[in-house]
Design a protein around this motif. Structure first.
Motif, PDB file in Angstrom:
ATOM      1  N   THR A 136      -4.623  10.705  -0.926  1.00  0.00           N
ATOM      2  CA  THR A 136      -5.435   9.793  -0.108  1.00  0.00           C
ATOM      3  C   THR A 136      -5.643   8.490  -0.896  1.00  0.00           C
ATOM      4  OG1 THR A 136      -7.306  11.080  -0.887  1.00  0.00           O
ATOM      5  CG2 THR A 136      -6.589  11.520   1.329  1.00  0.00           C
ATOM      6  N   PHE A 188      -3.188  13.655  13.886  1.00  0.00           N
ATOM      7  CA  PHE A 188      -4.224  14.599  13.421  1.00  0.00           C
ATOM      8  C   PHE A 188      -5.602  14.124  13.878  1.00  0.00           C
ATOM      9  CE2 PHE A 188      -1.222  16.552  10.436  1.00  0.00           C
ATOM     10  CZ  PHE A 188      -1.700  17.852  10.361  1.00  0.00           C
ATOM     11  N   SER A 235      -1.813  15.672   1.691  1.00  0.00           N
ATOM     12  CA  SER A 235      -2.783  16.595   1.095  1.00  0.00           C
ATOM     13  C   SER A 235      -2.978  17.824   1.987  1.00  0.00           C
ATOM     14  CB  SER A 235      -4.124  15.886   0.851  1.00  0.00           C
ATOM     15  OG  SER A 235      -4.662  15.436   2.062  1.00  0.00           O
ATOM     16  N   HIS A 273       1.285   4.586  -2.455  1.00  0.00           N
ATOM     17  CA  HIS A 273       1.263   6.028  -2.138  1.00  0.00           C
ATOM     18  C   HIS A 273       2.452   6.748  -2.771  1.00  0.00           C
ATOM     19  CE1 HIS A 273      -2.188   6.750   0.350  1.00  0.00           C
ATOM     20  NE2 HIS A 273      -1.900   5.773   1.187  1.00  0.00           N
ATOM     21  N   GLY A 283       0.801   9.999   0.708  1.00  0.00           N
ATOM     22  CA  GLY A 283      -0.087   9.598   1.808  1.00  0.00           C
ATOM     23  C   GLY A 283      -1.094  10.692   2.132  1.00  0.00           C
ATOM     24  N   HIS A 314       0.818  -1.224   0.000  1.00  0.00           N
ATOM     25  CA  HIS A 314       0.000   0.000   0.000  1.00  0.00           C
ATOM     26  C   HIS A 314       0.857   1.283   0.000  1.00  0.00           C
ATOM     27  CE1 HIS A 314      -3.544   2.439   0.815  1.00  0.00           C
ATOM     28  NE2 HIS A 314      -2.879   3.018   1.791  1.00  0.00           N
TER      29      HIS A 314
HETATM   30  O1  KG4 Z   1      -3.277   7.624   3.083  1.00  0.00           O
HETATM   31  P1  KG4 Z   1      -4.601   7.651   3.746  1.00  0.00           P
HETATM   32  O2  KG4 Z   1      -5.797   8.065   2.917  1.00  0.00           O
HETATM   33  O3  KG4 Z   1      -4.944   6.270   4.383  1.00  0.00           O
HETATM   34  C1  KG4 Z   1      -3.963   5.484   5.025  1.00  0.00           C
HETATM   35  O4  KG4 Z   1      -3.251   4.764   4.306  1.00  0.00           O
HETATM   36  O5  KG4 Z   1      -3.854   5.637   6.252  1.00  0.00           O
HETATM   37  O6  KG4 Z   1      -4.424   8.632   5.001  1.00  0.00           O
HETATM   38  C2  KG4 Z   1      -5.466   8.898   5.879  1.00  0.00           C
HETATM   39  C3  KG4 Z   1      -4.934   9.863   6.918  1.00  0.00           C
HETATM   40  C4  KG4 Z   1      -5.950  10.153   8.019  1.00  0.00           C
HETATM   41  O7  KG4 Z   1      -5.294  10.075   9.268  1.00  0.00           O
HETATM   42  C5  KG4 Z   1      -6.388  11.578   7.710  1.00  0.00           C
HETATM   43  O8  KG4 Z   1      -6.791  12.303   8.853  1.00  0.00           O
HETATM   44  C6  KG4 Z   1      -5.127  12.160   7.106  1.00  0.00           C
HETATM   45  O9  KG4 Z   1      -4.600  11.119   6.314  1.00  0.00           O
HETATM   46  N1  KG4 Z   1      -5.425  13.311   6.260  1.00  0.00           N
HETATM   47  C7  KG4 Z   1      -4.977  14.554   6.506  1.00  0.00           C
HETATM   48  C8  KG4 Z   1      -5.555  15.397   5.525  1.00  0.00           C
HETATM   49  N2  KG4 Z   1      -6.320  14.617   4.709  1.00  0.00           N
HETATM   50  C9  KG4 Z   1      -6.238  13.336   5.176  1.00  0.00           C
HETATM   51  N3  KG4 Z   1      -4.160  15.023   7.470  1.00  0.00           N
HETATM   52  C10 KG4 Z   1      -3.880  16.337   7.465  1.00  0.00           C
HETATM   53  N4  KG4 Z   1      -4.409  17.205   6.570  1.00  0.00           N
HETATM   54  C11 KG4 Z   1      -5.238  16.781   5.591  1.00  0.00           C
HETATM   55  N5  KG4 Z   1      -5.740  17.658   4.709  1.00  0.00           N
END
Ligand code: KG4
Ligand code: ZN
Length: 383
Positions: free
Chosen positions: A333, A198, A305, A147, A301, A143
């Motif tokens: 994401t 976060f 974003s 990313h 990751g 995964h």
């Molecule tokens: O990569 P992802 O979609 O899924 C995983 O592989 O974990 O990441 C999800 C994570 C969550 O913790 C979410 O709160 C964080 O990424 N995230 C962010 C933002 N968008 C998603 N953290 C900070 N700022 C953002 N704009």
């Protein structure tokens, strides 16, 4: 990127993401490798058709975020059940948007770890079934490698070596990408992942789930210097991260305010917390570029974003003469296009998985030998 979105009856958001046409890679038809990629490691069911690792013919994401919001986080059993309901529709939509059929695919790729085991198994089972029924090569993708590979889609000219800051809900890694599929992990988190921090802080200050995007938005109205939060340094491991102290500092601040009957400004806490995370992540990443003599920095990751992180790194990179690569937020994401990109480079190396492929919830990054569990990268068990 152009995003078509609609909300289905069950609250799931169905998205079709299209690249801008001018970004398409020119290739001679004979060399084309077209891969159907599937991703279901957490709460997004996704399927995409990707050509030659960099050209996205379709990218379908069915996001369950709304379903998990009421519980304040992802409920694994609900995620798995929704994946089962949505996966065939996503695959059909991905093929139809690409104007292709399963017979046109050169390989079927799927995320086989890390992630939630029940969720991963849905994608893995679908990919194995298609691979078997259509006699197509099967490629398992890590995964996090997916990313990282989102950068190859967004930046057609990007080639290794480069430094990549991988920050998601489950991972915070600083990686030297030596070659396609070849990684040295030079730093990682000792406790919480950046996205996890976060999410936890957002919950504590009453913003709810999903925390990252909510803090990102709230912070725009806040003062990042309102509170001074700790930025952990780990002696002897200068590229490692630790976010638990920062999280505790925010929780202590909230508790103290409560005891003293004071009202905290949510936006100020969000902005100050975000500033601490952004400065630590950026500081490590820029230092790594300098010390490893690499003038290319990519980010990957969900946390990549984050608006503040992107803006801060952009400036830092200009100041330090480093080329900055960042995928569009929707490619940061979870999505399947990134899995199709990573799979292409594995495909070119001769990596083929057998139908004994299983979901591996804690699959390690880097170290190809361990990752493939003794499987030779040239093993071709299904074609
Ligand atoms: O990569 P992802 O979609 O899924 C995983 O592989 O974990 O990441 C999800 C994570 C969550 O913790 C979410 O709160 C964080 O990424 N995230 C962010 C933002 N968008 C998603 N953290 C900070 N700022 C953002 N704009
Ligand atoms: Zn992810």
């Amino acid at each position: 990127m152009k995003i078509d979105k609609n909300v289905e009856n069950d609250g799931v958001i169905f998205m079709s993401i299209k690249e801008n046409d001018e970004k398409a890679v020119e290739t001679s038809a004979d060399d084309n490798v077209t891969i159907l990629a599937i991703e279901s490691s957490c709460d997004e069911t996704a399927a995409a058709v990707v050509r030659n690792g960099r050209e996205v013919l379709s990218n379908i994401i069915s996001s369950q975020i709304a379903l998990h919001t009421v519980y304040g986080g992802v409920v694994p059993e609900i995620a798995s059940r929704k994946h089962v309901e949505k996966i065939n529709g996503c695959i059909r939509a991905a093929l139809s948007e690409a104007g292709l059929t399963l017979d046109d695919m050169d390989a079927i790729a799927v995320t086989y770890g890390p992630g939630l085991v029940g969720a991963l198994l849905v994608g893995v089972s679908a990919a194995k079934a298609i691979s078997f029924a259509k006699n197509k090569p099967l490629i398992g993708v890590h995964h996090i490698e997916g990313h990282i590979s989102a950068n190859f889609i967004e930046h057609k000219d990007l080639e290794p070596p480069f430094v990549c800051l991988v920050v998601s809900g489950g991972h915070s890694h600083l990686v030297v990408v030596k070659d396609y599929g070849e990684y040295d992990i030079i730093g990682q988190t000792r406790d919480d992942a950046a996205g996890e921090a976060f999410d936890k802080v957002a919950r504590a200050i009453g913003l709810g789930y999903p925390g990252g995007p909510k803090i990102d938005k709230a912070a725009r109205e806040g003062n990042p210097d309102a509170f001074s939060f700790p930025q952990a340094k780990i002696p002897g491991a200068e590229y490692d991260f630790s976010f638990s102290g920062l999280k505790s500092a925010v929780l202590n601040l909230i508790n103290q305010a409560k005891m003293q009957g004071q009202e905290l400004n949510q936006a100020d806490v969000a902005a100050s917390f975000q500033k601490a995370v952004v400065e630590v992540l950026s500081g490590h990443a820029i230092r790594a570029c300098k010390e490893y003599g690499l003038n290319k920095l990519a980010i990957a990751g969900g946390v990549a974003s984050n608006t503040a992180l992107r803006e801060f790194l952009e400036k830092e990179c200009v100041a330090n003469n480093i080329e900055f690569y960042r995928p569009s937020p929707v490619l940061c994401t979870d999505n399947a296009a990134m899995i199709g990109s990573a799979a292409y480079f594995e495909y070119k190396k001769g990596v083929r998985f057998g139908l004994d492929m299983n979901a591996v919830p804690n699959l390690p990054l880097g170290d190809r030998e361990r990752r493939y569990h003794g499987r030779s990268s040239n093993q071709n068990t299904n074609q």
